[in-house]
Design a protein around this motif. Structure first.
Motif, PDB file in Angstrom:
ATOM      1  N   ASN A  63       0.828  -1.212   0.000  1.00 59.92           N
ATOM      2  CA  ASN A  63       0.000   0.000   0.000  1.00 59.92           C
ATOM      3  C   ASN A  63       0.860   1.259   0.000  1.00 59.92           C
ATOM      4  OD1 ASN A  63      -2.388  -1.480   0.030  1.00 59.92           O
ATOM      5  ND2 ASN A  63      -2.506  -1.539   2.259  1.00 59.92           N
ATOM      6  N   ALA A  64       1.947   1.233   0.788  1.00 58.36           N
ATOM      7  CA  ALA A  64       2.851   2.383   0.843  1.00 58.36           C
ATOM      8  C   ALA A  64       3.499   2.616  -0.517  1.00 58.36           C
ATOM      9  CB  ALA A  64       3.917   2.157   1.910  1.00 58.36           C
ATOM     10  N   GLN A  65       3.882   1.517  -1.178  1.00 54.69           N
ATOM     11  CA  GLN A  65       4.488   1.620  -2.506  1.00 54.69           C
ATOM     12  C   GLN A  65       3.519   2.257  -3.495  1.00 54.69           C
ATOM     13  OE1 GLN A  65       7.605   0.731  -2.946  1.00 54.69           O
ATOM     14  NE2 GLN A  65       7.846   0.933  -5.147  1.00 54.69           N
ATOM     15  N   MET A  66       2.248   1.877  -3.404  1.00 58.02           N
ATOM     16  CA  MET A  66       1.241   2.431  -4.310  1.00 58.02           C
ATOM     17  C   MET A  66       1.037   3.922  -4.058  1.00 58.02           C
ATOM     18  SD  MET A  66      -0.679   1.841  -6.845  1.00 58.02           S
ATOM     19  CE  MET A  66      -0.687   0.043  -6.896  1.00 58.02           C
ATOM     20  N   VAL A  67       0.981   4.303  -2.773  1.00 55.17           N
ATOM     21  CA  VAL A  67       0.832   5.721  -2.433  1.00 55.17           C
ATOM     22  C   VAL A  67       2.040   6.517  -2.948  1.00 55.17           C
ATOM     23  CG1 VAL A  67       0.774   7.386  -0.541  1.00 55.17           C
ATOM     24  CG2 VAL A  67      -0.624   5.321  -0.423  1.00 55.17           C
ATOM     25  N   GLY A  68       3.228   5.962  -2.720  1.00 57.31           N
ATOM     26  CA  GLY A  68       4.440   6.629  -3.189  1.00 57.31           C
ATOM     27  C   GLY A  68       4.477   6.755  -4.695  1.00 57.31           C
ATOM     28  N   VAL A  73       1.895   6.957  -6.753  1.00 56.06           N
ATOM     29  CA  VAL A  73       0.938   8.001  -7.148  1.00 56.06           C
ATOM     30  C   VAL A  73       1.538   9.380  -6.893  1.00 56.06           C
ATOM     31  CG1 VAL A  73      -1.303   9.037  -6.626  1.00 56.06           C
ATOM     32  CG2 VAL A  73      -1.089   6.553  -6.808  1.00 56.06           C
ATOM     33  N   LEU A  74       2.221   9.528  -5.746  1.00 58.65           N
ATOM     34  CA  LEU A  74       2.844  10.804  -5.408  1.00 58.65           C
ATOM     35  C   LEU A  74       3.935  11.168  -6.414  1.00 58.65           C
ATOM     36  CD1 LEU A  74       3.111  13.172  -3.473  1.00 58.65           C
ATOM     37  CD2 LEU A  74       4.620  11.777  -2.052  1.00 58.65           C
TER      38      LEU A  74
END
Length: 447
Positions: free
Chosen positions: A419-424, A426-427
């Motif tokens: 999930n953190a990888q996906m957020v990163g 997108v950022l």
């Protein structure tokens, strides 16, 4: 041809930085017996331009020149390979290695970037040395043509004494960036010292006016050519104007003022021609011009004429090491200050963030190895610092989670990391769109 030279330098620098950065991950991964599935220059979305497999690793060149990557087995990265992560951990996988080994692997890329930059600066000190004008020799002060600098309170003829308390010893290319990043500049004007406080939004102001150097060297008025329409046939190419209407015109900015005050008049002028002073009459038109093209002089000729003393400092190999390290450290600190300004909305510096076009535009249209290596060293520092930002999907994000694991003794779950990888991701896409969108906007509005 000019475009080809710029593009060649851009791709060569980018490719070098990407390959060495990824090697920084690849080598420690191999040393710790971690399997590397792919090593790519550029991204191979859907297909590759070139690929060849040696051992467990596929090496290739992708078609999308937005970076590069190494795919390490058992690591949650931009590939989001959930199928592999769902299987039991294998001894050769990243996730099976001790935390300290994973930390070394993740820090390898930025470590190489910083080492490369320092090596380049050391090499440049050894090969090129330093060419500069001692600030003490700038006896008549500096040239100020930039409107943002004028608005801040600077004037032509000012002498820069110090920036943020650090004395300026050399007048060279670095002085512009020191002023941009500075908060207070101590100057001497008409024999008296005064402090100019730089506007908080100075970087934003710079973008609103015609681009010109922050500070420049005052140059003499050299005649480049006399147009056919000009009535000033007494003037010749390479003449150096010394006086106008009996007033000293040592520098072009002085000549401009005198001409502006004598519009429509015929005045006396003294010029230096073939190392001899000649007296001529010149007609000033209604616009305060002489109807000539302005020429220039090389620094060597300026020195011969007594305008400036150009200093050249050469270094032996061992002398180059501390010089290069100091240069690298200054650039690293300077870029850190730039990032701080970018993340401070009140400065307006975020408006100047650029993408690939901005990087491309840095490179000159003529080939210069000195310029190429200067830009490459700076880009290497930028790449290293940017990758250290604690954003998931960047090396800094992985390092942040690994440090948490080492300190707490608890490893974040694979689901959390995904999930953190996906957020990163997108950022990062958002930042990429913003930076390149800025490029497009500037191209449209011409700023």
């Amino acid at each position: 041809m000019d475009l080809f030279i710029k593009l060649s330098q851009f791709l060569m620098s980018l490719s070098l930085l990407i390959i060495l950065h990824e090697l920084g991950h690849f080598i420690p991964a191999k040393l710790f017996k971690t399997r590397v599935e792919k090593f790519y220059l550029f991204f191979d979305v859907k297909y590759s331009l070139i690929k060849k497999k040696f051992g467990d690793t596929e090496y290739g060149i992708g078609w999308l020149p937005l970076g590069g990557y190494v795919k390490i087995s058992g690591m949650i990265d931009e590939s989001m390979d959930k199928e592999q992560m769902a299987l039991p951990p294998q001894p050769w996988e990243f996730r099976s290695k001790p935390a300290y080994q994973r930390l070394i692997i993740m820090l390898g890329g930025v470590t190489v970037n910083f080492i490369l930059a320092f090596i380049i600066y050391i090499g440049m000190a050894f090969v090129y040395g330093d060419t500069y004008i001692a600030n003490a020799d700038m006896k008549d002060g500096i040239l100020i043509e930039n409107q943002a600098m004028l608005n801040a309170g600077f004037q032509t003829g000012d002498k820069i004494i110090s920036v943020d308390g650090t004395k300026i010893e050399k007048f060279d290319n670095d002085i512009n960036m020191k002023i941009v990043l500075g908060k207070e500049v101590l100057i001497e004007r008409n024999g008296a010292q005064q402090t100019i406080k730089m506007p908080n939004d100075f970087v934003d102001q710079l973008s609103k006016f015609e681009k010109s150097s922050i500070v420049g060297i005052r140059m003499p008025f050299v005649i480049g050519a006399v147009s056919d329409e000009s009535s000033n046939t007494e003037l010749k190419a390479k003449d150096v104007v010394l006086t106008l209407n009996g007033e000293a015109a040592k520098y072009f900015d002085q000549a401009q003022t005198i001409l502006e005050n004598n519009k429509g008049k015929t005045i006396a002028a003294t010029v230096l021609r073939d190392q001899k002073e000649e007296q001529v009459q010149v007609a000033v038109n209604a616009d305060g011009k002489l109807g000539v093209q302005r020429g220039g002089l090389a620094m060597a000729n300026l020195e011969k004429l007594g305008f400036y003393k150009v200093s050249k400092q050469e270094y032996g190999f061992f002398e180059s090491i501390p010089v290069g390290i100091t240069k690298g450290k200054d650039q690293l600190v300077g870029y850190g200050k730039q990032l701080k300004m970018i993340f401070s909305p009140s400065t307006g510096a975020y408006k100047q963030v650029g993408g690939f076009k901005a990087i491309f535009d840095i490179f000159p249209s003529t080939w210069s190895w000195e310029t190429f290596w200067t830009i490459t060293a700076l880009l290497s520092i930028m790449l290293g610092v940017m990758n250290l930002l604690p954003i998931p999907a960047l090396d800094g994000g992985h390092v942040m989670f690994l440090l948490y694991e080492i300190i707490s003794g608890k490893k974040p779950s694979d689901k959390f990391l995904e999930n953190a990888q996906m957020v990163g991701f997108v950022l990062l896409i958002t930042l990429l769109l913003f930076a390149n969108g800025n490029d497009i906007y500037k191209s449209i509005v011409g700023r």
